[in-house]
Write an enzyme that holds these catalytic residues in place. Structure first.
Site, PDB file in Angstrom:
ATOM      1  N   ASP A 124       0.851  -1.184   0.283  1.00  0.00           N
ATOM      2  CA  ASP A 124       0.115  -0.312  -0.363  1.00  0.00           C
ATOM      3  C   ASP A 124       0.938   1.319   0.665  1.00  0.00           C
ATOM      4  O   ASP A 124       2.068   0.917   0.268  1.00  0.00           O
ATOM      5  CB  ASP A 124      -0.986   0.165   1.447  1.00  0.00           C
ATOM      6  CG  ASP A 124      -2.237   0.780   1.360  1.00  0.00           C
ATOM      7  OD1 ASP A 124      -2.413   1.273   0.014  1.00  0.00           O
ATOM      8  OD2 ASP A 124      -2.750   0.985   2.213  1.00  0.00           O
TER       9      ASP A 124
ATOM     10  N   ARG B 262     -11.872   2.047  -8.328  1.00  0.00           N
ATOM     11  CA  ARG B 262     -11.305   3.034  -9.034  1.00  0.00           C
ATOM     12  C   ARG B 262     -11.401   3.254  -9.657  1.00  0.00           C
ATOM     13  O   ARG B 262     -12.205   2.664 -10.187  1.00  0.00           O
ATOM     14  CB  ARG B 262      -9.411   2.406  -8.466  1.00  0.00           C
ATOM     15  CG  ARG B 262      -9.080   1.849  -7.071  1.00  0.00           C
ATOM     16  CD  ARG B 262      -7.899   1.463  -7.027  1.00  0.00           C
ATOM     17  NE  ARG B 262      -7.650   1.136  -6.158  1.00  0.00           N
ATOM     18  CZ  ARG B 262      -6.268   1.265  -4.903  1.00  0.00           C
ATOM     19  NH1 ARG B 262      -5.327   2.241  -5.678  1.00  0.00           N
ATOM     20  NH2 ARG B 262      -5.910   1.670  -3.691  1.00  0.00           N
TER      21      ARG B 262
ATOM     22  N   HIS C 195       2.293   3.375  -9.556  1.00  0.00           N
ATOM     23  CA  HIS C 195       1.936   2.020  -9.747  1.00  0.00           C
ATOM     24  C   HIS C 195       3.598   1.123 -10.226  1.00  0.00           C
ATOM     25  O   HIS C 195       3.685   0.302  -9.869  1.00  0.00           O
ATOM     26  CB  HIS C 195       1.128   1.798  -9.659  1.00  0.00           C
ATOM     27  CG  HIS C 195      -0.117   1.960  -9.625  1.00  0.00           C
ATOM     28  ND1 HIS C 195      -0.766   1.770  -8.012  1.00  0.00           N
ATOM     29  CD2 HIS C 195      -1.326   2.775 -10.081  1.00  0.00           C
ATOM     30  CE1 HIS C 195      -2.029   2.007  -7.841  1.00  0.00           C
ATOM     31  NE2 HIS C 195      -2.148   2.600  -8.968  1.00  0.00           N
TER      32      HIS C 195
ATOM     33  N   GLY D 147       0.064   5.139  -4.396  1.00  0.00           N
ATOM     34  CA  GLY D 147      -0.489   6.521  -5.132  1.00  0.00           C
ATOM     35  C   GLY D 147       0.623   8.130  -3.639  1.00  0.00           C
ATOM     36  O   GLY D 147       0.200   8.823  -4.863  1.00  0.00           O
TER      37      GLY D 147
ATOM     38  N   LEU E 268      11.625 -20.144  -4.588  1.00  0.00           N
ATOM     39  CA  LEU E 268      11.151 -19.523  -3.829  1.00  0.00           C
ATOM     40  C   LEU E 268       9.839 -19.821  -4.699  1.00  0.00           C
ATOM     41  O   LEU E 268       9.360 -19.716  -5.549  1.00  0.00           O
ATOM     42  CB  LEU E 268      11.647 -18.041  -3.968  1.00  0.00           C
ATOM     43  CG  LEU E 268      10.598 -16.962  -3.282  1.00  0.00           C
ATOM     44  CD1 LEU E 268      11.893 -15.591  -3.199  1.00  0.00           C
ATOM     45  CD2 LEU E 268       9.351 -16.047  -4.435  1.00  0.00           C
TER      46      LEU E 268
HETATM   47  C1  IPE Z   1      -1.112   0.570  -4.438  1.00  0.00           C
HETATM   48  O1  IPE Z   1      -0.986   1.228  -3.135  1.00  0.00           O
HETATM   49  C2  IPE Z   1      -2.431  -0.538  -3.992  1.00  0.00           C
HETATM   50  C3  IPE Z   1      -2.965  -0.933  -4.725  1.00  0.00           C
HETATM   51  C4  IPE Z   1      -4.104  -1.141  -5.315  1.00  0.00           C
HETATM   52  C5  IPE Z   1      -1.193  -1.603  -6.468  1.00  0.00           C
HETATM   53  P1  IPE Z   1      -2.374   2.514  -3.635  1.00  0.00           P
HETATM   54  O2  IPE Z   1      -2.825   2.568  -5.162  1.00  0.00           O
HETATM   55  O3  IPE Z   1      -3.134   2.259  -2.240  1.00  0.00           O
HETATM   56  O4  IPE Z   1      -1.591   4.190  -2.643  1.00  0.00           O
HETATM   57  P2  IPE Z   1      -2.699   5.101  -1.482  1.00  0.00           P
HETATM   58  O5  IPE Z   1      -2.870   4.330  -0.696  1.00  0.00           O
HETATM   59  O6  IPE Z   1      -3.406   6.137  -2.351  1.00  0.00           O
HETATM   60  O7  IPE Z   1      -0.781   5.441  -1.444  1.00  0.00           O
HETATM   61 MG    MG Z   2      -4.254   2.169  -0.523  1.00  0.00          MG
END
Ligand code: IPE
Ligand code: MG
Length: 225
Positions: free
Chosen positions: A2, A53, A19, A5, A113
């Site tokens: 996370d 989203r 991303h 963004g 792995l």
């Molecule tokens: C990555 O982070 C999660 C995915 C779905 C790839 P976010 O996109 O949730 O980032 P933030 O929370 O807005 O910072």
């Molecule tokens: Mg997020």
């Protein structure tokens, strides 16, 4: 994983740039895990809730996923990585599903792995899916128990996780591996995923090593064993 963004926002970049940087970090973290002899790594890449989203962001994430499979499977194979993608894949387009199937097939015998990417995954979905599939196989049975259900869960090929890491500051499971995390040590960090480097991973591992895992027993019992 996370915080992509917010990582972008801090730099006045579009979310998709976050991303892209997050993907670079995935590559890097896999290398580090190989180096640390970690045998199982499971990444929550896309949840069943992420479809909510903006469409533009969802399609860029799908594009990144396709690109990652195209460019990374050979490297994974060379490095002895066995790839699994788990989740409800039916919602992904055919190209992506084919690439996933090819990647899994190609790397299936690798043992260094085991890398699992959770995509369109939800912990509740996993449990319900397992129950429904068990039901189909056991139409006459009345009750299912843990042992009978376990083989039907999406990650039945892997041991349950020892350590769960969530980056980006939230302290939630957010419908990740609900069943499998029953005894996992939980580790939360404010570090945004694109900034989660080797040093940060080692801090998480060090914190894990300090914890006493009792699985319901007392400390005294553990000493006797
Ligand atoms: C990555 O982070 C999660 C995915 C779905 C790839 P976010 O996109 O949730 O980032 P933030 O929370 O807005 O910072
Ligand atoms: Mg997020």
């Amino acid at each position: 994983m996370d915080g992509n963004g917010r990582w972008a926002k801090k730099r006045l970049l579009p979310r998709v740039a976050g991303h892209a940087q997050g993907f670079e970090r995935v590559r890097n973290i896999i290398e580090i895990c190989l180096d640390r002899s970690i045998e199982y790594v499971t990444l929550f890449a896309f949840s069943s809730e992420n479809w909510r989203r903006p469409q533009e962001e969802v399609s860029r994430l799908m594009g990144l996923f396709v690109m990652a499979l195209e460019s990374e499977v050979s490297r994974m194979h060379r490095n002895g990585v066995c790839l699994h993608v788990v989740g409800d894949l039916s919602r992904f387009d055919e190209r992506l599903r084919d690439l996933i199937a090819e990647g899994e097939q190609r790397t299936r015998n690798n043992q260094r792995l085991t890398l699992t990417i959770c995509a369109n995954y939800g912990g509740r979905w996993d449990i319900l899916n397992a129950v429904n599939n068990w039901r189909r196989d056991n139409p006459a049975a009345v009750e299912v128990d843990e042992q009978a259900l376990a083989p039907y869960l999406s990650m039945s090929y892997a041991p349950e996780p020892d350590l769960f890491i969530r980056t980006g500051g939230e302290q939630r499971i957010s419908n990740f591996l609900l069943w499998q995390l029953a005894y996992a040590e939980l580790y939360f960090t404010d570090t945004l995923w694109p900034d989660f480097d080797a040093e940060k991973l080692d801090l998480a591992i060090a914190s894990f090593r300090k914890r006493e895992r009792r699985f319901g027993r007392t400390s005294e019992q553990l000493l006797e064993r």
